[in-house]
Design an enzyme around this catalytic site. Structure first.
Site, PDB file in Angstrom:
ATOM      1  N   ARG A  38       7.033  -5.732   6.160  1.00  0.00           N
ATOM      2  CA  ARG A  38       8.040  -5.147   5.267  1.00  0.00           C
ATOM      3  C   ARG A  38       8.716  -4.007   6.014  1.00  0.00           C
ATOM      4  O   ARG A  38       8.275  -2.860   5.942  1.00  0.00           O
ATOM      5  CB  ARG A  38       7.371  -4.634   3.996  1.00  0.00           C
ATOM      6  N   SER A 107       6.778  -9.055  -6.171  1.00  0.00           N
ATOM      7  CA  SER A 107       6.507  -7.683  -6.620  1.00  0.00           C
ATOM      8  C   SER A 107       6.866  -7.546  -8.078  1.00  0.00           C
ATOM      9  O   SER A 107       7.981  -7.893  -8.479  1.00  0.00           O
ATOM     10  CB  SER A 107       7.398  -6.687  -5.863  1.00  0.00           C
ATOM     11  N   LYS A 136       6.917   7.600  -4.157  1.00  0.00           N
ATOM     12  CA  LYS A 136       7.159   7.486  -5.599  1.00  0.00           C
ATOM     13  C   LYS A 136       8.632   7.363  -5.961  1.00  0.00           C
ATOM     14  O   LYS A 136       9.012   6.626  -6.876  1.00  0.00           O
ATOM     15  CB  LYS A 136       6.563   8.736  -6.254  1.00  0.00           C
TER      16      LYS A 136
HETATM   17  N1  3NM Z   1       5.737  -1.320  -3.533  1.00  0.00           N
HETATM   18  P1  3NM Z   1       1.004   3.186  -0.571  1.00  0.00           P
HETATM   19  S1  3NM Z   1       4.490   0.748  -4.363  1.00  0.00           S
HETATM   20  C1  3NM Z   1       5.784  -1.084  -1.079  1.00  0.00           C
HETATM   21  O1  3NM Z   1       5.082  -0.687  -6.948  1.00  0.00           O
HETATM   22  C2  3NM Z   1       5.396  -0.606  -2.413  1.00  0.00           C
HETATM   23  O2  3NM Z   1       6.123  -2.364  -6.046  1.00  0.00           O
HETATM   24  C3  3NM Z   1       5.320  -0.718  -4.645  1.00  0.00           C
HETATM   25  O3  3NM Z   1       2.402   2.457  -0.552  1.00  0.00           O
HETATM   26  C4  3NM Z   1       5.530  -1.283  -5.980  1.00  0.00           C
HETATM   27  O4  3NM Z   1      -0.070   2.140  -0.477  1.00  0.00           O
HETATM   28  C5  3NM Z   1       4.709   0.571  -2.695  1.00  0.00           C
HETATM   29  O5  3NM Z   1       1.050   4.055   0.652  1.00  0.00           O
HETATM   30  C6  3NM Z   1       4.227   1.571  -1.689  1.00  0.00           C
HETATM   31  O6  3NM Z   1       0.909   3.958  -1.853  1.00  0.00           O
HETATM   32  C7  3NM Z   1       2.750   1.537  -1.524  1.00  0.00           C
END
Ligand code: 3NM
Length: 216
Positions: A38, A107, A136
């Site tokens: 990604r 997603s 966030k």
């Molecule tokens: N998608 P980390 S949260 C790529 O909610 C991604 O769809 C998300 O990063 C969603 O593991 C996210 O560092 C980031 O929190 C996740």
């Protein structure tokens, strides 16, 4: 089940001080068996070449490779599947290209999206952000463990809890019924990537044993 992994590592080459292939290799050594490439800011030729490299490395470990959004790149490098977001082609359209030979992850961020992914023929979904994540701003407010429980009850697909996942909160995600966890920083930004992956694997194994012990 076609989905034979429970840790889904999502890449962000800016999250690690190593090169992405080096970082992914360490995660695979630590037991990760599914990687989603990604890198949304990469021009397609660079993405393609990185995808080829990761295809080679994931094969060495018998691990699955998914490409975010780019169905064409996924086909070109013989990936195991694609991971679709809200702006991607719908899963039902991708299925026409893939047939049953490749996997489709989607997603999702609420129950409606999760149900739609199921109707459109996704093989699995990520659901999140379950917890607050450093990124966030991009992914919205945390949806919380309760909504994960709700989705698990109503949607019959493997679900990976995503967003702010770390060694300390895996229990909550698996306790909510998730089939696995997905993450970027808990593995890629760790000082010792291999150990972080090993630790995640160990904790997931413990949580699974506990669930079996509880008669699930
Ligand atoms: N998608 P980390 S949260 C790529 O909610 C991604 O769809 C998300 O990063 C969603 O593991 C996210 O560092 C980031 O929190 C996740």
């Amino acid at each position: 089940m076609k989905i034979d992994f429970n840790i889904y590592l999502i890449t962000d080459r800016h999250a690690t001080t190593l090169s992405l292939p080096e970082a992914v290799r360490l995660a695979l050594k630590g037991g990760v068996r599914a990687v989603q490439l990604r890198e949304k800011d990469l021009p397609v030729r660079e993405l393609l070449s990185l995808a080829r490299e990761l295809r080679g490395i994931t094969r060495e470990f018998g691990a699955k490779l998914f490409i975010n959004d780019r169905v064409d790149v996924a086909v070109a490098v013989d990936a195991d599947g694609v991971h679709l977001g809200g702006q991607s082609m719908p899963a039902s359209a991708v299925r026409k290209i893939f047939g049953r030979h490749m996997l489709i992850g989607v997603s999702t961020h609420d129950l409606d999206e999760a149900k739609r992914a199921e109707t459109e023929g996704a093989d699995f979904i990520t659901f999140g952000p379950v917890f607050a994540t450093p990124s966030k701003m991009k992914f919205g407010a945390p949806v919380g463990v309760e909504s994960l429980i709700d989705v698990k009850k109503q949607v019959n697909l493997p679900i990976f809890g995503l967003g702010g996942v770390n060694g300390g909160n895996i229990w909550q995600i698996l306790g909510a019924g998730a089939d696995g966890i997905a993450m970027i920083s808990a593995i890629l930004s760790a000082d010792d990537i291999q150990r972080a992956a090993e630790e995640m694997n160990r904790r997931i194994g413990e949580a699974a044993n506990r669930r079996i012990g509880e008669g699930e």
